[in-house]
Every structure is written in C-alpha cells, then in structure tokens.
Design a protein around this motif. Structure first.
Motif, PDB file in Angstrom:
ATOM      1  N   ILE B 421     -18.418  75.435  80.523  1.00  0.00           N
ATOM      2  CA  ILE B 421     -18.704  76.867  80.716  1.00  0.00           C
ATOM      3  C   ILE B 421     -17.979  77.776  79.727  1.00  0.00           C
ATOM      4  N   PRO B 422     -16.650  77.669  79.539  1.00  0.00           N
ATOM      5  CA  PRO B 422     -16.011  78.604  78.598  1.00  0.00           C
ATOM      6  C   PRO B 422     -16.564  78.448  77.181  1.00  0.00           C
ATOM      7  N   LEU B 423     -16.768  77.198  76.753  1.00  0.00           N
ATOM      8  CA  LEU B 423     -17.313  76.955  75.414  1.00  0.00           C
ATOM      9  C   LEU B 423     -18.714  77.548  75.298  1.00  0.00           C
ATOM     10  N   ALA B 424     -19.531  77.326  76.325  1.00  0.00           N
ATOM     11  CA  ALA B 424     -20.916  77.799  76.280  1.00  0.00           C
ATOM     12  C   ALA B 424     -20.971  79.324  76.226  1.00  0.00           C
ATOM     13  N   PHE B 425     -20.090  79.998  76.962  1.00  0.00           N
ATOM     14  CA  PHE B 425     -20.041  81.467  76.916  1.00  0.00           C
ATOM     15  C   PHE B 425     -19.730  81.928  75.499  1.00  0.00           C
ATOM     16  N   ALA B 426     -18.710  81.312  74.888  1.00  0.00           N
ATOM     17  CA  ALA B 426     -18.302  81.714  73.536  1.00  0.00           C
ATOM     18  C   ALA B 426     -19.436  81.458  72.545  1.00  0.00           C
ATOM     19  N   VAL B 427     -20.075  80.302  72.649  1.00  0.00           N
ATOM     20  CA  VAL B 427     -21.167  79.974  71.717  1.00  0.00           C
ATOM     21  C   VAL B 427     -22.324  80.958  71.910  1.00  0.00           C
ATOM     22  N   ALA B 428     -22.626  81.288  73.164  1.00  0.00           N
ATOM     23  CA  ALA B 428     -23.737  82.218  73.430  1.00  0.00           C
ATOM     24  C   ALA B 428     -23.512  83.549  72.725  1.00  0.00           C
ATOM     25  N   LEU B 429     -22.288  84.054  72.772  1.00  0.00           N
ATOM     26  CA  LEU B 429     -21.975  85.340  72.133  1.00  0.00           C
ATOM     27  C   LEU B 429     -22.147  85.251  70.619  1.00  0.00           C
ATOM     28  N   HIS B 430     -21.493  84.260  70.027  1.00  0.00           N
ATOM     29  CA  HIS B 430     -21.502  84.147  68.567  1.00  0.00           C
ATOM     30  C   HIS B 430     -22.895  83.776  68.043  1.00  0.00           C
ATOM     31  N   TRP B 431     -23.587  82.946  68.806  1.00  0.00           N
ATOM     32  CA  TRP B 431     -24.929  82.525  68.380  1.00  0.00           C
ATOM     33  C   TRP B 431     -25.872  83.726  68.406  1.00  0.00           C
ATOM     34  N   HIS B 432     -25.712  84.573  69.410  1.00  0.00           N
ATOM     35  CA  HIS B 432     -26.517  85.792  69.516  1.00  0.00           C
ATOM     36  C   HIS B 432     -26.317  86.665  68.275  1.00  0.00           C
ATOM     37  N   ASP B 433     -25.041  86.841  67.854  1.00  0.00           N
ATOM     38  CA  ASP B 433     -24.757  87.646  66.651  1.00  0.00           C
ATOM     39  C   ASP B 433     -25.395  87.004  65.421  1.00  0.00           C
ATOM     40  N   ARG B 434     -25.188  85.701  65.315  1.00  0.00           N
ATOM     41  CA  ARG B 434     -25.654  84.992  64.114  1.00  0.00           C
ATOM     42  C   ARG B 434     -27.175  84.972  64.040  1.00  0.00           C
ATOM     43  N   ALA B 435     -27.823  84.726  65.173  1.00  0.00           N
ATOM     44  CA  ALA B 435     -29.289  84.654  65.179  1.00  0.00           C
ATOM     45  C   ALA B 435     -29.885  85.988  64.738  1.00  0.00           C
ATOM     46  N   GLY B 436     -29.282  87.083  65.205  1.00  0.00           N
ATOM     47  CA  GLY B 436     -29.758  88.406  64.782  1.00  0.00           C
ATOM     48  C   GLY B 436     -29.640  88.573  63.282  1.00  0.00           C
ATOM     49  N   GLY B 437     -28.495  88.141  62.729  1.00  0.00           N
ATOM     50  CA  GLY B 437     -28.289  88.233  61.289  1.00  0.00           C
ATOM     51  C   GLY B 437     -29.271  87.369  60.515  1.00  0.00           C
ATOM     52  N   ILE B 438     -29.552  86.181  61.038  1.00  0.00           N
ATOM     53  CA  ILE B 438     -30.474  85.261  60.351  1.00  0.00           C
ATOM     54  C   ILE B 438     -31.873  85.871  60.286  1.00  0.00           C
TER      55      ILE B 438
END
Lengths: 282, 490
Positions: B421-438
């Motif tokens: 859970i903690p890892l998945a929360f962190a990945v969800a946040l950063h992935w959201h930022d990165r996907a928008g940039g991509i």
C-alpha cells in the motif's frame, strides 16, 4: 574503472598462484592475464578520449563487458582454483539466521508443490537480466554525464567486490549442496527451463556468495531513486523483492548471500558516486 | 520531542502528496544551533511554515492566529508542534494583551537557543505585494537583546529572511518554492538601526519634549529602532519573494516568465526537470519589474506592445497545446526513440502498481476532495485544508483497509497487499505526474513533426520578444547610468 581492474588483478593473481601450486588452471590464469592486459590497455585508451560523453560511454562499455566476461569465466575456474568450498559455512550461517530452520529448505518446500508459483518465480529470476541490461542502456545513452559516470563507478565497485567473494568463498548454493534433501523437485515451465539452461551454460551453479541477482538489482533500483529518476526506482521495488524470494526459493542462493549482496550494493552506492566525483574533479 | 518529530514526519508526507515539487534554496543558511528568528511572507496559511519546518532537523516554534485552535483538525497539530498562538484585532474579540505573554514566551525560547518562525504581515493573503509588516518581530529582537544585556551575555540571535512562492496555491500537484536569504546577526542590525537618522531624531525629539525631572522616553527610541528593523526585514523578504506592484503587473510578468525561461538546448527530460532555479527566477522578475517601471514613464506605448506580444504568444501556445518549456523540443529521431523506450517502460511497468495505488486510495481521495471543496472559501486556505484533511482521512482509511485485508484475505496475500500500500500510493502520485508530462510531450512532438514551420515561427516570435526585452534592459541601464552622472559630465 579502478575497482574492476583491481578485481581482475586479484583474480588473475589468485589463478596464477593456484596454477603454481599445481591446480589445473594454468590456461585460465593465462587467459585472465591477457584479459587484464587488455583491460589495462582499454582503460589507457579511454583516458585519452577527449570528448567527455564519449569517454564515459567507452568507460562504461569497458567496465561492463569485462565484468560480464569475468562472470562467465569464474563459473568455469573457481572450483578448480580454490581448494575449499563455502557452501558448508554459508549453510551454517543460514541455519543461524533462521534460528535453527533452514530458510532455503523451508521456502523452497513451501513453493515447490505449486508449478505456477515456481514458474512465476523463475520469470522474476530471469527478469533480472533484461532489467539490468535495459538500465545499463538507458543510463549510458540517456543520462547526464555525472549520473553516467556515477553509475559506472557504482557498478564497477559492486561487481568488482562481488567477484572477490565468488573467488574466495566459492559456493554452488542449496541446489547442489542440499541436493536430495528437498521434499519436492522444482517443476516449472519455459521460464524455469530457460533459467536452468542459462546457468548450466555458464558452468553450472556457482558464485552463490554474494548474490549479485539481488545486489545488482537493488543497486540499479536505488541508483535510479537517488539520482534522477525516483519513479523508475519505485516501480521496480516489487521486482527486486521478488528476485530476492526467487533466488532462495529456486535454490540458487542462501539467505546470507542476499544479505551480503544487499550490503555490497549499499556500499557501492555510498562510494561509487564519490569515486566518480573525485575522478571528474581531478 | 517525539510527538514533534512524528508530526513533522507525517506533515512532510502530506506536503509531498499535495505538492509535485518543493524547492528549498539556501536551507543551509539557517544555523543548526543557537537562537534563530525566521521571518517570511505569508501567502498560503498554515502550509507556509511547514515547508521549512518539515525539512529542518532542528525544532522550530511556529506562531499562528489564536482562532486556529478552534479548528478540531488543527488543534492536535498545534499541541504537537508547540505552536504559539497570537491574538489579532481583526479576529474580533481577540485580546491582544495576551500577546505580551506569548511574545514573552517566544523571547524565552530564543534565549534558550531555539528557533522561532514568525510572519510579520500578520495574516495570509493573495495580494500581489507584501502587506505592511507589524513590528512584533522587531520587538522580539530588541527584547532578546535587552535580556542578553541584562544577563551580561552576548546577543547571538540570528535573523533569517525567507521568501515563499507557490505556483498555484489551490492546485494539487503544483510547485512550492522557499528561498532562504543571508542571515544577519541581530546585534549588527540593532546597532545600525540605532544609528539611523529616524532613531536619533526620535531621541532628540524626546529630549526636547522632556520637562524638568522627567526621563527621556526609552520606549520612543525603541519604537523608532523597531520601525527601522521592521523596514529592513521587509526589504529583505521582498527581495526573496515574487512580489509585484499590482495584479496587472503580476499577470504580465508571470505570463512572460515561461517564455524567457525556456531552455534553447531542448525541453528538459521529464524525470529530471527541476524547474527554473529560484534565484534565477527572482532575478528575471526583478529585471522585468525594473523594465516595466522604466517604460511606464518613458514609453508607455512600447510597454503596451510588449504586453500584447506576451499575451499573444501565451494565447497561441495555449491554443496549440504547447507548453513554453517545450517550445524548444528537439525533433530528432534518435532522441525520440530514446524517449519512447524510456517513457514506455515507465508507463507499462508502472501502470499496474499505479492502478493498484489508485484503487486503494480512491475512497480516501474522494472524501478528502469533497471535504476540502466544502471547507475552502478562498485560495489561501485550499492547500492547508487539503494537507490537514488528507492526513486523518488517509490515515483512518489506511488503518481500516489494512485491518479488513488482514482479517478477510488469506495469508500470504494479505501480507503482500498490506506491504504494497505505501509503495502503491507513492507510485500512483508520481506516475500521475509523469503520465501527464508524457502525453503533453508526445502531443507537442507530433505537432512539431507535422508542422515544423509552426515551431520555427513560434520560436522566432519568442526570440524577437526576448531580444526586445534585452534591448530595453540595455537602454534602461544606460539611461540610469546617464542620469546618475553629475550634470557637468552629461
């Protein structure tokens, strides 16, 4: 490039001594001497490259190629060159860590009845190779010079020190040392077959201590996390964890190998970038 | 101390979840030991002090308005962080005499070698410039000096000015910047303040007004010195903050900045984009402000044209879906291939874990969003509400989720689920930022591949705009130098 070079020199010297003492490794000693000379010549040529980006890429290729070469040769010569076997000591260490229980036996016997679980773990074990190669490629090609040279130095320190461990604590892992003691045979599928074939092709199980499967994957993951691409580091954490499980469950490593590999990875991460920084400022 | 450290750790997580980037420049300038008074502008309510507090190893005593204690979400935090509450006249019914006791406490904390963070503006706001500074901070400095003198001890208080800036206060995953200025020794400031004309005038006036037998009013001199100290602090904080004379000026400059900041070497890599260094941004803003001030007097028509150019460029880039930072994107096959390999890896490998994070976080996220929308009446409090609501909501949801998983899901899957859970929360946040940039980067790349002339034309317009600004700067500097020359040499 210093630590890999030193590691090569130690391996060559050890093989030379073993050959003198009558072990059947004279040919291997000569081969490694040639490799060492070639490495030295390569390092000298790399230093003379003017353009920094080209020099870093060339240094990276030299370090990585020589370390991979050493990995494949060590598999064939270690047990001829060194008169002792580390499996007994490592097994005893594991028993101490497991408070009397053999972790490799416990885990492997828990997983082995499930063909699907074995195959899944074999997949993760095998995934180490593309993860490592892709990481090396993306670093050498796509990162700023400082990150590249830091990665190469860290890689060189980790592999260089690990091969010293391979040589002086030669071990084949539970798959050989405890053969016949496991309750169930490992039955998987194509991924397990691929893993077995690859390891047999490199001279059979060897180099158990320390675990470079865990050490290198942990090193790459943490390097990404600390130096420039935290998201890439985060997304591979599950893979690193599963690689750790897989190495023990598939009987290639003792738990103490993982601890040593992890510790060496942290050491390499601490000193690798510093070495690279010293070289850049020199 | 344990509750302080725990609160600090939790708040750091909350801030990192709300802001995409928190850029702190110069934090090493804050001494690790000894009495420190940190003064800064105040634009984002309770989030303002947290930017530094969550990054400093040493504990910091915060100040806040007394009415915050009525907020049930903030009360435990106020206790855990040992916040000193101050009454304000504008809070209606606040007894400002209690402030004497509070300020006394702050001075004691400083005498014991602590760090205090105070906002001399008195309240959070969204004004383009700084509000007038109250003299409370200066009076703390003077009181500290007086007590040190009474104890025959050295006055070792250090004052550190800080400028805070937020990209968009009410937007989730925006940027926050704190610029820490050079510290001063309080004693040096006090001595300089006492030597100023305003302070000695106050002393002379007091002496002249004194009747026989009456003492010179030391308080009058103190007030004058406090005023000088306050002015110095305000000036220092203003230099470190993005302040403007009007909303119009703010709009014009913030529109022009991204056009000027673009890197001609190509768009920054998505994973390594740290944004424009704060010092550079402050320098650009100062230069633009000087230019605007100069043109307003000398050539208002030229100023209007420049504003129109900036507005036109901003509009055309927005219409094309192009970020100014990506205008200089290298349309190169090799780089594009590397981009595809690198970012596709992130998208594909990261997607399952990010999705897992979103699924687990969705109820807490939805609840937080709803509550924050209801609670936030202005942009000043949006971020504070988001951070302080999300902590208990996510905390409670995570505990409930873990309990349900451990009870209902068989081992070892329950252990994997809980650990993920903690890892998945962190990945969800950063992935959201990165996907928008991509997505933005791919869209821009494809547009420039299909319309290379459009990229060249836009680049030429931005270059012309910047050249015009450079000419303006050269002319302004020459004019100022010329005007400073004695008339006989002109």
């Amino acid at each position: 490039m210093l630590v890999p070079g030193l590691s090569l020199a130690v391996v060559t010297a050890t093989l030379g001594v073993s050959a003198v003492l009558g072990m059947p490794v004279a040919g291997a000693a000569l081969l490694h001497a040639v490799v060492l000379l070639a490495y030295g010549a390569g390092a000298w040529l790399v230093h003379r490259i003017g353009r920094e980006s080209l020099r870093t890429a060339a240094a990276g290729l030299l370090v990585i190629a020589s370390m991979f070469l050493l990995y494949s040769t060590l598999g064939h010569v270690t047990f001829d060159a060194i008169p002792w076997n580390g499996d007994g000591l490592l097994r005893a260490a594991d028993r101490w860590i497991g408070l009397g229980v053999e972790p490799a036996q416990w885990l492997s016997d828990a997983i082995a009845p499930s063909r699907g679980a074995v195959e899944a773990l074999a997949f993760f074990y095998a995934a180490f190779i593309p993860y490592l190669y892709l990481s090396i490629f993306l670093t050498l090609v796509g990162r700023p010079a400082a990150e590249r040279s830091g990665f190469i130095a860290t890689f060189g320190v980790l592999y260089g020190l690990s091969f010293i461990g391979y040589l002086f604590v030669p071990a084949r892992g539970p798959i050989v040392a405890m053969a016949g003691e496991f309750e169930h045979a490992l039955n998987g599928g194509p991924f397990l077959d691929l893993v077995v074939a690859s390891i047999d092709g490199m001279g059979g199980p060897h180099g158990a201590f320390p675990s470079l499967h865990l050490g290198a994957s942990l090193m790459v993951c943490l390097y990404d996390f600390r130096h420039g691409d935290p998201l890439r580091g985060l997304i591979y954490v599950p893979l690193v964890v599963m690689i750790a499980f897989a190495t023990v469950a598939l009987r290639y490593h003792w738990v103490v190998d993982l601890l040593a590999g992890g510790a060496l990875a942290l050491l390499a991460l601490a000193i690798g970038p510093r070495l690279a920084g010293m070289r850049r400022s020199a | 101390m344990i509750t302080y450290r725990l609160a600090r750790a939790v708040l750091r997580i909350g801030l990192n979840a709300f802001f995409r980037r928190i850029h702190i420049e110069g934090i090493e300038r804050i001494p690790a030991r000894g009495p420190v008074l940190i003064v800064s502008n105040h634009t984002n309510a309770f989030v303002d002090p947290l930017l530094l507090l969550t990054r400093l190893e040493r504990p910091v005593i915060l100040t806040a308005k007394r009415t915050l204690a009525a907020n049930p979400l903030l009360r435990p935090l106020i206790v855990a962080l040992r916040v000193v509450l101050l009454s304000r006249r504008q809070d209606g019914g606040g007894d400002t005499r209690r402030n004497l006791h509070a300020l006394d406490g702050l001075v004691n904390a400083l005498r014991e070698g602590g760090a205090v963070y105070i906002f001399p503006e008195g309240e959070s706001h969204s004004d383009p410039g700084l509000r007038p500074f109250h003299t409370g901070a200066a009076r703390i400095v003077l009181e500290h000096a007086a007590r040190a003198a009474a104890e025959h001890a050295a006055d070792d208080l250090v004052i550190v000015p800080v400028g805070l800036h937020f990209e968009k206060k009410d937007r989730w995953r925006s940027d926050a910047v704190a610029v820490v200025g050079e510290p001063w020794r309080a004693w040096d400031l006090i001595a300089a303040g006492a030597a100023t004309d305003s302070a000695s005038d106050a002393k002379t006036d007091a002496a002249a007004d004194a009747t026989a037998g009456a003492a010179i009013d030391a308080a009058t001199e103190t007030t004058a010195i406090a005023a000088v100290l306050t002015a110095v602090m305000r000036q220092a904080v203003e230099r470190l903050s993005l302040t403007f004379r009007s909303d119009d000026e703010r709009r014009v400059i913030l529109e022009a900045l991204p056009l000027i900041e673009g890197n001609r070497d190509g768009a920054p890599p998505l994973h390594g984009d740290t944004g424009t260094p704060p010092a550079r941004r402050l320098d650009l803003v100062r230069r633009l402000k000087d230019g605007i001030a100069a043109l307003e007097h000398t050539d208002p028509g030229r100023l209007r044209r420049l504003e129109a150019d900036a507005e036109g460029l901003r509009r055309d880039l927005a219409a094309a879906g192009i970020s100014p930072r990506e205008l200089w994107l290298n349309v190169h096959a090799g780089r594009a291939a590397l981009f595809v390999v690198r970012e596709l890896e992130i998208l594909l490998i990261g997607a399952p874990l990010a999705l897992w994070g979103w699924i687990n976080a969705l109820p807490a996220y939805a609840a937080t969003r709803t509550l924050v929308r209801r609670m936030s009446r202005d942009e000043d409090h949006w971020a504070s509400n988001a951070v302080f609501v999300s902590i208990p909501v996510f905390g409670a949801w995570t505990v409930a989720l873990l309990a349900a998983v451990l009870i209902l899901v068989p081992a070892p899957w329950s252990v994997f689920w809980a650990a993920s859970i903690p890892l998945a929360f962190a990945v969800a946040l950063h992935w959201h930022d990165r996907a928008g940039g991509i997505i933005r980067r791919v869209r821009t790349f494809l547009r420039f591949v299909r319309h290379p002339a459009e990229q060249r034309a836009l680049q030429a317009r931005v270059d012309a705009f910047i050249d015009e600004l450079r000419s303006l700067e050269v002319e302004t500097v020459a004019r100022v130098r010329d005007e400073a020359r004695p008339a006989v040499f002109r």
